[in-house]
Design a protein around this motif. Structure first.
Motif, short mmCIF file in Angstrom:
data_model
loop_
_atom_site.label_atom_id
_atom_site.label_comp_id
_atom_site.label_asym_id
_atom_site.label_seq_id
_atom_site.Cartn_x
_atom_site.Cartn_y
_atom_site.Cartn_z
N GLY A 16 0.93 -1.33 0.07
CA GLY A 16 -0.08 0.06 -0.10
C GLY A 16 0.96 1.34 -0.03
O GLY A 16 0.40 2.21 -0.67
N ALA A 17 1.86 1.15 0.77
CA ALA A 17 2.71 2.51 0.79
C ALA A 17 3.43 2.58 -0.38
O ALA A 17 3.55 3.87 -1.02
CB ALA A 17 3.75 2.23 1.99
N TRP A 18 3.68 1.66 -1.25
CA TRP A 18 4.29 1.63 -2.59
C TRP A 18 3.48 2.14 -3.63
O TRP A 18 3.72 3.19 -4.40
CB TRP A 18 5.21 0.36 -3.00
CG TRP A 18 5.49 0.40 -4.29
CD1 TRP A 18 6.88 0.74 -4.68
CD2 TRP A 18 5.16 -0.08 -5.66
NE1 TRP A 18 7.15 0.49 -5.72
CE2 TRP A 18 5.96 0.08 -6.58
CE3 TRP A 18 3.95 -0.61 -6.11
CZ2 TRP A 18 5.85 0.00 -7.81
CZ3 TRP A 18 3.52 -0.79 -7.31
CH2 TRP A 18 4.66 -0.54 -8.39
N LEU A 19 2.20 1.80 -3.58
CA LEU A 19 1.03 2.30 -4.33
C LEU A 19 0.90 3.64 -4.37
O LEU A 19 0.70 4.55 -5.31
CB LEU A 19 -0.06 1.37 -4.12
CG LEU A 19 -0.09 0.09 -4.83
CD1 LEU A 19 -1.48 -0.61 -4.63
CD2 LEU A 19 -0.03 0.01 -6.23
N VAL A 20 0.82 4.19 -3.02
CA VAL A 20 0.43 5.37 -2.71
C VAL A 20 1.48 6.31 -3.02
O VAL A 20 1.40 7.45 -4.00
CB VAL A 20 0.23 5.66 -1.17
CG1 VAL A 20 0.15 7.25 -0.74
CG2 VAL A 20 -0.85 5.11 -0.73
N GLN A 39 1.44 9.30 -6.06
CA GLN A 39 1.93 10.58 -5.71
C GLN A 39 2.94 11.17 -6.64
O GLN A 39 3.06 12.37 -7.25
CB GLN A 39 2.39 10.77 -4.09
CG GLN A 39 1.23 10.53 -3.19
CD GLN A 39 1.66 10.76 -1.68
OE1 GLN A 39 3.05 10.50 -1.45
NE2 GLN A 39 0.97 10.78 -0.82
N LYS A 40 3.83 10.24 -6.91
CA LYS A 40 5.14 10.56 -7.85
C LYS A 40 4.33 11.11 -9.26
O LYS A 40 4.94 11.59 -9.78
CB LYS A 40 5.85 9.49 -7.88
CG LYS A 40 7.13 9.68 -8.89
CD LYS A 40 8.11 8.47 -8.90
CE LYS A 40 9.08 8.60 -9.68
NZ LYS A 40 10.24 7.51 -9.96
N ALA A 41 3.38 9.95 -9.66
CA ALA A 41 2.83 10.14 -11.12
C ALA A 41 1.79 11.52 -11.02
O ALA A 41 1.80 12.08 -12.32
CB ALA A 41 2.06 9.05 -11.23
N SER A 42 1.60 11.89 -9.82
CA SER A 42 0.63 13.36 -9.85
C SER A 42 1.59 14.36 -10.41
O SER A 42 1.00 15.21 -10.87
CB SER A 42 -0.08 13.38 -8.65
OG SER A 42 0.91 13.59 -7.61
N ALA A 43 2.87 14.45 -10.12
CA ALA A 43 3.79 15.56 -10.67
C ALA A 43 3.25 16.76 -10.29
O ALA A 43 3.20 17.69 -10.99
CB ALA A 43 3.72 15.40 -12.04
N GLY A 44 2.94 17.17 -8.73
CA GLY A 44 2.59 18.23 -8.37
C GLY A 44 1.12 18.72 -8.38
O GLY A 44 0.64 19.78 -7.95
N ALA A 45 0.49 17.98 -9.20
CA ALA A 45 -1.01 18.18 -9.26
C ALA A 45 -1.74 17.64 -8.11
O ALA A 45 -1.05 16.70 -7.09
CB ALA A 45 -1.61 17.42 -10.49
N ALA A 46 -2.99 17.52 -7.70
CA ALA A 46 -3.40 17.12 -6.67
C ALA A 46 -3.48 15.59 -6.56
O ALA A 46 -4.11 14.95 -7.64
CB ALA A 46 -5.21 17.59 -6.76
#
Length: 338
Positions: free
Chosen positions: A56-60, A64-71
């Protein structure tokens, strides 16, 4: 190599039925061997957490990394890939509620009752929840299938349930009610999976995160204060490891993911109609592995359950005009899977 959705759904159903059947047989063989029901709950949640919390920690982190600054997508504690409200909702019914009620039921009632009242009542309870929560409709043919499954479950375990209720001073009825409550919890979870279009891995991780974060501290506080009896300290290491692996990794991680995959493919009601074979299969497993006698009512019950599944799974869902698409999450006309 990619498999078709049908292949994945069928494979998920086979794995789920196998693990659920094994759960009942193992529960019959190991009931009252030492650990309390709530001890087993702890080992179930701890075993699952060893696998699912890092996952779960890895998925989160990946999201977050894929969001690249977005929400960033909703998460909870950096462990659950779902927001707090949804994590708590499915974790309460599909995690803490189901496990604590089911294992506590074994304290009062024999495992044979569980084989009837846990998976056996799921088609009926899930149908009710799908009607109440999703507004689904039940066709006449599927209603016949549900009736046959109910009669089959009664044939498998009705006689023993009746004897237990008629015995003076018997507390078996308490276990029966706990099994029914656990079955209802799982029915609610299966419908919520469909309503919120939950991914199999995300839902299973969310359940485990909520169960571990809420149950373990409460269990530790109650046992250390003496308010809750525990036999964990005196239990053999072999039993502890076995329960963590089977109850945690097998019953939670593997069957949790495969059950959710099955719900995604077949729908909640059809999925639980498929798992209605578990009472009969677990009874046959008890005959083969535990030496329990094979009675005529078991054979009759298996025949009725099989006929009910044929009616239920082959029946086509009727279109519901102007119904919101609860699976996709938007207002397109949808077919109600019942």
């Amino acid at each position: 190599m990619r498999f078709s959705p049908r292949t994945v759904g069928i494979a998920a159903a086979i794995v789920t039925v196998t693990i659920w059947t094994s759960f009942i047989v193992i529960a019959r063989a190991t009931a009252h061997r030492g650990l309390t029901p709530l001890d087993i709950c702890l080992l179930r949640f701890a075993g699952a957490a060893l696998v699912l919390l890092p996952w779960g920690a890895w998925l989160v982190w990946q999201r977050q990394k894929a969001s690249a600054g977005a929400a960033a997508p909703a998460s909870w504690l950096g462990l659950s890939p779902l927001g707090f409200r949804l994590t708590a909702l499915i974790g309460l019914v599909g995690g803490v509620g189901y496990a604590s009620l089911a294992y506590s039921g074994f304290y009062f009632a024999p495992a044979a009752h569980a084989s009837v009242l846990l998976p056996g009542t799921l088609p009926l309870s899930t149908t009710l929840m799908a009607v109440l929560i999703l507004g689904d409709r039940v066709s006449r043919v599927r209603a016949i299938g549900l009736g046959l499954i109910f009669l089959g479950d009664v044939m498998v375990g009705g006689a023993s349930l009746l004897r237990a209720w008629l015995e003076p001073g018997s507390e078996v009825w308490k276990g029966d009610l706990l099994f029914l409550a656990a079955s209802s919890c799982w029915a609610v979870y299966s419908v919520l999976v469909r309503k919120h279009a939950l991914q199999a891995v995300q839902a299973t991780i969310a359940i485990s995160v909520f169960a571990f974060v809420t149950y373990v501290p409460v269990y530790a506080l109650l046992t250390l204060s003496g308010a809750l009896a525990s036999r964990l300290a005196s239990a053999p290491w072999g039993e502890i490891v076995f329960q963590m692996v089977f109850q945690g990794v097998g019953s939670v991680v593997i069957s949790g993911i495969t059950f959710t995959k099955m719900v995604q493919h077949f729908g909640p009601v059809r999925s639980t109609m498929i798992t209605a074979v578990v009472p009969g299969l677990s009874a046959l497993g008890a005959v083969m592995f535990l030496g329990e006698p094979l009675y005529w009512n078991l054979l009759a019950g298996l025949a009725l359950v099989t006929a009910g599944i044929v009616f239920g799974v082959r029946a086509q869902a009727k279109p519901v005009a102007n119904a919101p698409d609860l699976i996709a999450g938007h207002a397109n006309p949808a077919r109600a899977k019942t």
